[in-house]
Scaffold this active site. Structure first.
Site, PDB file in Angstrom:
ATOM      1  NE  ARG A  16      15.192  -3.820  -5.567  1.00 49.13           N
ATOM      2  CZ  ARG A  16      14.351  -4.235  -4.766  1.00 49.13           C
ATOM      3  NH1 ARG A  16      12.979  -3.912  -4.897  1.00 49.13           N
ATOM      4  NH2 ARG A  16      14.475  -5.177  -3.897  1.00 49.13           N
ATOM      5  CG  LEU A  18      17.784   6.465  -7.030  1.00 49.89           C
ATOM      6  CD1 LEU A  18      18.388   7.508  -6.437  1.00 49.89           C
ATOM      7  CD2 LEU A  18      17.470   6.630  -8.583  1.00 49.89           C
ATOM      8  N   GLY A 436      -7.060  -5.695  -6.393  1.00 46.91           N
ATOM      9  CA  GLY A 436      -6.472  -7.187  -6.005  1.00 46.91           C
ATOM     10  C   GLY A 436      -5.331  -7.016  -4.970  1.00 46.91           C
ATOM     11  CB  CYS A 520      12.461  -1.667  -9.401  1.00 46.23           C
ATOM     12  SG  CYS A 520      13.483  -0.284  -9.022  1.00 46.23           S
ATOM     13  CG  HIS A 645      -6.938  -3.550 -13.246  1.00 44.97           C
ATOM     14  ND1 HIS A 645      -7.490  -2.454 -12.864  1.00 44.97           N
ATOM     15  CD2 HIS A 645      -5.660  -3.444 -13.091  1.00 44.97           C
ATOM     16  CE1 HIS A 645      -6.414  -1.619 -12.771  1.00 44.97           C
ATOM     17  NE2 HIS A 645      -5.358  -2.119 -12.749  1.00 44.97           N
ATOM     18  CG  HIS A 698       0.465   5.564  -9.382  1.00 46.59           C
ATOM     19  ND1 HIS A 698      -0.623   5.530 -10.309  1.00 46.59           N
ATOM     20  CD2 HIS A 698       1.139   4.400 -10.022  1.00 46.59           C
ATOM     21  CE1 HIS A 698      -0.368   4.332 -10.977  1.00 46.59           C
ATOM     22  NE2 HIS A 698       0.452   3.564 -10.666  1.00 46.59           N
TER      23      HIS A 698
HETATM   24  N1  GLN Z   1      -4.151  -7.333  -9.492  1.00 44.50           N
HETATM   25  C1  GLN Z   1      -2.921  -6.553  -9.483  1.00 44.50           C
HETATM   26  C2  GLN Z   1      -2.852  -5.686  -8.290  1.00 44.50           C
HETATM   27  O1  GLN Z   1      -3.863  -5.259  -7.643  1.00 44.50           O
HETATM   28  C3  GLN Z   1      -3.150  -5.446 -10.701  1.00 44.50           C
HETATM   29  C4  GLN Z   1      -1.813  -4.760 -10.610  1.00 44.50           C
HETATM   30  C5  GLN Z   1      -1.570  -3.772 -11.926  1.00 44.50           C
HETATM   31  O2  GLN Z   1      -2.595  -3.506 -12.539  1.00 44.50           O
HETATM   32  N2  GLN Z   1      -0.673  -3.337 -12.113  1.00 44.50           N
HETATM   33  O3  GLN Z   1      -1.752  -5.607  -7.914  1.00 44.50           O
HETATM   34 ZN    ZN Z   2      -3.306  -1.424 -12.358  1.00 54.56          ZN
END
Ligand code: GLN
Ligand code: ZN
Length: 760
Positions: A16, A18, A436, A520, A645, A698
């Site tokens: 990893r 990069l 979470g 990743c 989710h 993000h």
């Molecule tokens: N419960 C996970 C978290 O909060 C959900 C992550 C996800 O949806 N990619 O990290």
């Molecule tokens: Zn998510």
């Protein structure tokens, strides 16, 4: 002579490299030159590994995303980055993630939307267009990488995304039709191809994976227009399709005026014969015979059985390659010293796949005898895997084949459950929660590493995780969140964590695959029948609940997501594997409930990405995927609130299936799209509760209270306020506490404002 080549190689580096270089640059700890130097090292290392191939992909490397690269090559940048200070690289990262190195919070911008690349877990930055979009060619990246490769003696084949697939990936920001831009786009592609030819490129790989999707007449026509225009250009074009079968696009693909066609012969073995028949006699056929999407050894002998007749027919016109870019598999199995030797012998990562490719090439060109030892070893490995006692567990197979239909049925209807849950949980209107995970701090990672290396004891590790849980509980209480989470400090990854505790799974140490940008994932390897030797999460959740009077969510990953984010066995239908996982996680749900946990979230982050690319195959998938979720979730009593989710909310076509899962609450990702993704709820009355994400996790940017109120007001236009929750888009593990605290503070404040407005 059959020729061997590759479509693309992982670019994150075997360790990893990069990722670490990107993150250092973003933090201001490394210069742009240092980042670019690491990038050049990775490229040259990758090319060396591919030396034995007849043609090596160039331009498949990317500093963040290959689609964003193509947007830069075509000069398709949204207006919001025009005129910003800094270099092109700064704008590149601004579009990728909202800000570049040294950007302060105030000169950050709205990052480009991110979406899954076809049916993979790789995410690309969606190019934006309007009727006014003007393109301008910027071939620098590609030309310089091509020159760099040639200098290193590489038989370079530039790789670009084709014009039709590029437009197919674009999103209109107005009411225009992106296909209308094709005429503007094609001259740039012509110019680019000419410049590549001038630079010495004989072949260019032009990726058009849109050809394995359902295309209407206008898109099919666009392919004709595009390739009849580009045929005037000098380099020979290898039109690359992958991720599935061509079906009704088969004749179109065969007849486009290009010099060669690549097809995915792993998912589309049955089409090889047809393509051989249809392909005009002057064209090359590149056959993707090695699975670029999974990590099992190729059965080389069986592959040769069907490949040899093709080679006999096509002679020099046959090329052999992996099915798609190797971006989707880890780099090198040789690093996996800790992985069980029996299992290692069943696997091939990117580097090993290149070796398989060479064996196939040699067998085709010089006869099987020339690689007799390799073929024998391969035959033995394939047989050992098939017959291994570790793969087969009769009790598990039996449980799946005798599933009772009522397993997936809640005791009462949602409305009756909601009443009971409300009186038990006593939540306000617009309840706040998170998805979470909380930031995975340096301390957490250090403890995990120390534990793995046996530098700290299990008790010390436990104490450290408990301290993290406690501090995150205190932070959440101080913030005033309504439903708390334990923060997932003890989880390296939401799938691997479960994989490690289930029988039937193996996990690698360095098997990283790029998910997006520097992020990743390390998909665990599901090799055998799945069972759960003991409870996996109960102690942690019980501990977290003991710290607070607020409700604590139990946090699990659902069977479909575990399946979709694992490398899964290819020796039984995905459905059967998924149902085995469903039974194992169901037992965990029931154990949590028995331990007094009233809210259980079962993440199905990846349910949608498992949707087949072809619409005709959707229902079959949704049937078993939803059934698996229901089996996992629905054995609980009415009072237990089930959350799920999902990291997206493009539900338009599958909303009925989502509703059929019958979770009491779903939380989804909506903030980057400005709640636009909730439009589906105007037509479909989703019956249960929803938390549309209001915080884009993000991006490092912090949403203001006002922005959140606005987003929720938009949501409330489509879903009654009594059924709305307020939460981020996704888990917060990739973020830092100094971003998370103010963001959640604004979120809680926004919920208060919303409650007051609702009452007044
Ligand atoms: N419960 C996970 C978290 O909060 C959900 C992550 C996800 O949806 N990619 O990290
Ligand atoms: Zn998510």
């Amino acid at each position: 002579m059959a020729l061997i080549h590759n479509l693309g190689f992982p670019r994150i580096g075997a360790k990893r490299e990069l990722k670490f270089a990107q993150e250092a640059f973003w933090k201001g700890d490394a210069s742009a030159d240092q980042l670019l130097a690491t990038a050049a090292d990775i490229r040259s290392g990758n090319w060396q590994l591919q030396q034995a191939l007849d043609l090596v992909p160039v331009g498949d490397f990317s500093l963040y995303d290959q689609v964003l690269d193509m947007s830069f090559t075509l000069g398709n940048l949204p207006k919001r980055v025009a005129g910003l200070a800094g270099s092109e690289l700064d704008n590149y990262f601004r579009l990728a993630r909202g800000r570049s190195a040294n950007d302060s919070a105030c000169n950050c911008i709205h990052a480009g939307e991110m979406t899954k690349w076809f049916d993979t877990n790789y995410h690309y930055i969606v190019p934006e267009v309007t009727a006014e979009t003007a393109f301008s060619l910027n071939p620098e990246r590609l030309l310089s990488q091509f020159a760099e490769a040639r200098q290193q003696g590489v038989h370079a084949k530039p790789v670009i995304i084709g014009p039709v697939t590029y437009l197919w990936l674009c999103k209109e920001k107005d009411n225009s039709n992106r296909l209308d831009l094709l005429d503007k786009l094609l001259p740039l592609y012509s110019a680019l191809l000419e410049q590549l030819a001038d630079a010495g490129a004989e072949w260019v790989q032009i990726d058009e994976p849109a050809l394995v999707t359902d295309l209407d007449a206008s898109w099919k026509h666009a392919f004709e227009v595009a390739y009849h225009t580009l045929k005037a250009n000098r380099p020979r074009l290898l039109l690359a399709t992958y991720f599935g079968t061509l079906q009704d696009n088969l004749q179109l693909a065969c007849n486009l005026p290009v010099a060669g066609l690549h097809i995915d012969a792993v998912r589309g073995r049955e089409e090889v014969g047809k393509v051989v028949d249809w392909l005009p006699a002057h064209k090359v056929l590149s056959v993707g015979a090695i699975d670029g999407r999974n990590i099992w050894k190729t059965d080389l002998n069986t592959t040769l059985d069907w490949l040899e007749p093709v080679a006999a027919k096509l002679g020099e016109r046959l090329w052999v390659a992996p099915s798609c870019s190797l971006l989707h598999v880890p780099v090198d199995l040789e690093s996996e010293l800790a992985l069980d030797r029996e299992i290692v012998n069943w696997l091939a990562f990117a580097k090993q796949k290149l070796i398989e490719l060479q064996v196939l090439g040699t067998a085709l060109n010089l006869g099987r005898a020339a690689v007799a030892a390799e073929l024998t070893a391969n035959r033995v490995a394939i047989k050992l895997r098939k017959e291994s006692a570790r793969v087969h567990n009769p009790a598990v197979k039996n449980a799946v084949s005798t599933l009772a239909p009522e397993l997936g049925q809640r005791k009462s209807h949602y409305t009756a459950r909601a009443l009971k849950q409300r009186s038990q949980l006593n939540l306000p209107l617009y309840p706040t929660t998170t998805i979470g995970s909380f930031p995975q701090t340096a301390d957490i990672r250090k403890a995990r590493l120390g534990f793995r290396k046996q530098e700290i004891t299990a008790a010390e590790y436990d104490a450290c995780m408990k301290a993290e849980i406690e501090s995150s509980v205190r932070e959440q209480e101080a913030l005033g969140l309504d439903v708390l989470v334990h923060g997932e400090a003890e989880r390296n990854d939401m799938v691997e964590y479960f994989g490690e505790q289930l029988d039937g799974y193996a996990f690698s140490q360095f098997g990283w695959v790029q998910s997006y940008g520097s992020r990743c994932v390390k998909p665990p390897i599901l090799f055998g029948d799945i069972s759960r030797p003991k409870a996996m999460t109960v102690d942690w959740i019980k501990y977290a609940q003991s710290l607070t009077d607020k409700p604590m969510k139990g946090m699990l990953t659902g069977p479909v997501t575990i399946l979709n984010w694992s490398f899964v066995r290819d020796d039984q239908p995905r459905r059967d594997t998924c149902l085995q996982l469903a039974l194992a996680i169901r037992n965990e749900v029931l154990d949590l409930e028995a331990a007094g946990v009233n809210i259980i979230q079962i993440d199905e982050a990846a349910l949608r990405e498992g949707l087949p690319l072809r619409r005709s195959e959707w229902q079959g998938y949704l049937d078993w995927a939803v059934e698996s979720f229901r089996i996992t979730a629905n054995g609980v009593k009415d009072e237990t609130q089930i959350h799920t989710h999902m990291c997206y909310s493009e539900f338009n076509d599958i909303i009925e299936a989502i509703a059929h899962m019958d979770a009491d609450v779903i939380t989804i990702e909506t903030s980057r799209s400005d709640m636009e993704l909730l439009d589906v709820f105007e037509e479909f009355a989703y019956p249960n509760e929803i938390g549309p994400g209001v915080y884009d996790i993000h991006s490092p940017n912090i949403p203001s209270q006002e922005q959140i109120v606005k987003l929720m007001a938009k949501a409330a236009e489509r879903i009654p306020a009594e059924r709305l929750w307020v939460n981020p888009d996704c888990g917060l593990k990739t973020r830092q506490w100094p971003e998370v605290l103010p963001a959640l503070n604004n979120m809680v404040a926004a919920a208060k404002t919303l409650r007051e407005t609702a009452i007044s």
